[in-house]
Design a protein around this motif. Structure first.
Motif, PDB file in Angstrom:
ATOM      1  N   THR A  83       4.831 -34.137   2.313  1.00  0.00           N
ATOM      2  CA  THR A  83       3.378 -34.110   1.452  1.00  0.00           C
ATOM      3  C   THR A  83       3.149 -35.595   1.031  1.00  0.00           C
ATOM      4  O   THR A  83       2.139 -35.663   0.407  1.00  0.00           O
ATOM      5  N   LYS A  98       8.666 -19.351  -3.354  1.00  0.00           N
ATOM      6  CA  LYS A  98       7.365 -19.833  -3.607  1.00  0.00           C
ATOM      7  C   LYS A  98       6.560 -19.308  -2.915  1.00  0.00           C
ATOM      8  O   LYS A  98       6.826 -19.225  -1.575  1.00  0.00           O
ATOM      9  N   GLU A 137       8.405 -27.249  -4.429  1.00  0.00           N
ATOM     10  CA  GLU A 137       8.066 -28.382  -5.387  1.00  0.00           C
ATOM     11  C   GLU A 137       9.194 -28.366  -6.047  1.00  0.00           C
ATOM     12  O   GLU A 137      10.147 -27.657  -6.149  1.00  0.00           O
ATOM     13  N   ASN A 138       9.603 -29.560  -6.614  1.00  0.00           N
ATOM     14  CA  ASN A 138      10.455 -30.034  -7.598  1.00  0.00           C
ATOM     15  C   ASN A 138      11.942 -29.749  -6.774  1.00  0.00           C
ATOM     16  O   ASN A 138      12.928 -29.183  -7.504  1.00  0.00           O
ATOM     17  N   VAL A 168       3.862 -24.804  -0.256  1.00  0.00           N
ATOM     18  CA  VAL A 168       4.573 -26.044  -0.531  1.00  0.00           C
ATOM     19  C   VAL A 168       5.506 -25.876  -1.363  1.00  0.00           C
ATOM     20  O   VAL A 168       5.362 -25.401  -2.682  1.00  0.00           O
ATOM     21  N   SER A 221      -2.157 -37.002  -1.306  1.00  0.00           N
ATOM     22  CA  SER A 221      -1.376 -38.024  -2.172  1.00  0.00           C
ATOM     23  C   SER A 221      -1.677 -39.272  -1.464  1.00  0.00           C
ATOM     24  O   SER A 221      -1.791 -40.297  -2.453  1.00  0.00           O
ATOM     25  N   THR A 241       9.951 -34.956  -3.637  1.00  0.00           N
ATOM     26  CA  THR A 241      10.269 -33.759  -4.004  1.00  0.00           C
ATOM     27  C   THR A 241       9.664 -32.511  -3.577  1.00  0.00           C
ATOM     28  O   THR A 241       9.744 -31.323  -3.984  1.00  0.00           O
ATOM     29  N   GLU A 242       9.047 -32.520  -2.617  1.00  0.00           N
ATOM     30  CA  GLU A 242       8.165 -31.439  -2.027  1.00  0.00           C
ATOM     31  C   GLU A 242       8.363 -31.598  -0.538  1.00  0.00           C
ATOM     32  O   GLU A 242       8.624 -32.379   0.138  1.00  0.00           O
TER      33      GLU A 242
END
Length: 468
Positions: free
Chosen positions: A89, A125, A147-148, A145, A276, A93-94
């Protein structure tokens, strides 16, 4: 172009369209008039040869039925999730995950279950669904997506829609470069591939690289599935490449074989880092991976001609201007149509290449782009560092201009380029007629290795070592 489209009727001929476009070209600024006229000539040629093109491509009646949207084209062979692919992305961290299921799952919530490799904690998720109907396609595109995520970590995952779960796959998060261990960032480059048997060799080698983790991600510089509006070919393609797209993220740009219905399938099936990079579109984007800034731009119009909008060019300059060369000392840009090629096509290698160079070549030199990856011509061709057609040096030690490389022979069903320009232009360094793909090994901030690998033998057919 909107003005011209509004004049079309059932009885409009190709000559009527060309005449109207010529009229509109007289209204544009003088600096753009020649490019406008060239666009008109190319469009006329494309339209006039459309019946021959359909015959050459050997479209079956069912394929043509799909192109015109008169047949229902179901996406899937069963209710099981398929065509699974992962995408970066632009945030380390994704990780985005996309897959396809039957159209009756459109109202269902897609989810991904994942965990660190050998970890006991399971996480879930969920995401969203979408679809498109061009060409009679009936299916659901699922997108989630994650995340973290932890950096430099292997994750197991499986996708789930309507209680139908996939097998378990894995991916690795960046950073990938490890200078202390002399482990480079490893990128594969493909272009003009498709779903036919011609791409079997490249697919097999990329699958092996995914399994042994000798590649970190893939750049695909357009003409992905060679669907040409035939929707079931998109499904065939992503089933074919799933053995590596489940493990390796793929960055992609549109090619001319994706133009059907204003790139409908391309736009819906791919999730590039548009948010992004603030482009707002899958058609062009950028992302940082380790110490490389990667830029993908479109070279396409919906009329199968070279085109770059003023909005895209403004975005591109702002993107290149904002690159922090301390963090990402390397810039690699890819687009489908070449700025430099010498493979016997005056239209592609002179007219359209000249148009693209007038759009952005000075910008690429100004911001010290290192490599420009191209395709469209079904061959491999690498240049010396070159600007405005003039070779700036015959080595790659601190080059003062970009190196332009065509990678358009990863398995296209149309076969290889039939001829080269003779004699070759001075900027042309190496020309190869053999199916294959390229790799880029980025070792640090000052040294990378480019290789072109034949898919039949695995031999290195060309190598460029660039040092800063």
């Amino acid at each position: 172009m909107t003005v011209i489209i509004e004049t079309l009727s059932t009885n409009t001929t190709v000559n009527d369209i060309i005449r109207e476009l010529d009229h509109e070209c007289q209204r544009v600024p003088v600096s753009l008039r020649n490019a406008c006229i060239g666009f008109g000539k190319a469009l006329g040629k494309t339209l006039k040869h459309l019946p021959k093109t359909l015959a050459f491509e050997e479209y079956a009646p069912y394929s043509i039925c799909s192109i015109v949207g008169e047949c229902i084209i179901p996406c899937c062979k069963s209710d099981e999730p398929e065509q699974i692919q992962i995408q970066m992305t632009g945030i380390d961290t994704e990780m985005g995950i996309t897959w396809v299921t039957p159209v009756d799952t459109l109202s269902q919530t897609p989810c991904v279950e994942y965990n660190e490799k050998n970890g006991k904690t399971k996480m879930t998720k969920c995401g969203s669904t979408s679809t498109y109907t061009f060409g009679g396609w009936k299916g659901t595109i699922n997108h989630v997506v994650l995340e973290n995520l932890k950096l430099r970590t292997t994750y197991d995952y499986k996708v789930n829609t309507q209680s139908k779960a996939s097998s378990t796959f894995e991916f690795v998060t960046p950073p990938y470069l490890n200078e202390k261990a002399n482990r480079p960032l490893r990128i594969a480059v493909i272009g003009d591939m498709g779903a036919s048997n011609a791409s079997d060799g490249t697919v097999a080698r990329l699958t092996k690289s995914a399994n042994d983790r000798s590649i970190d991600f893939i750049l695909h510089d357009g003409d992905t599935s060679y669907a040409d509006g035939v929707q079931f070919i998109w499904d065939q393609y992503y089933r074919k490449v799933q053995p590596y797209t489940t493990r390796l993220p793929v960055f992609i740009v549109p090619g001319n074989h994706e133009i059907a219905d204003d790139f409908a399938a391309y736009k819906h099936r791919h999730f590039m880092p548009s948010q992004s990079s603030k482009s707002g579109t899958n058609m062009y984007w950028s992302a940082n991976v380790d110490n490389v800034h990667i830029v993908g731009v479109s070279s396409e119009s919906e009329f199968d001609t070279a085109f770059q909008s003023p909005h895209q060019l403004a975005w591109l300059e702002q993107d290149l201007k904002s690159v922090d060369r301390q963090k990402t000392p390397w810039i690699i840009l890819m687009l489908h149509r070449p700025l430099y090629c010498s493979s016997g096509s005056p239209q592609d290698c002179k007219m359209f290449a000249g148009l693209l160079r007038s759009n952005c070549e000075s910008m690429l030199k100004k911001y010290n782009v290192d490599i420009v990856i191209q395709a469209h011509r079904h061959d491999y061709e690498s240049s010396w560092p070159v600007y405005d057609g003039i070779v700036t040096q015959h080595d790659f030690n601190k080059p003062s201009a970009p190196t332009y490389i065509v990678v358009g022979a990863s398995g296209c069903r149309e076969g290889m380029t039939s001829r080269w320009d003779t004699p070759p232009p001075q900027w042309s360094r190496k020309r190869i007629l053999e199916f294959g793909y390229a790799t880029i090994d980025v070792y640090n901030s000052t040294y990378l290795e480019w290789k072109y690998i034949g898919d039949s033998t695995g031999n290195v057919l060309d190598q460029i070592n660039i040092s800063k």
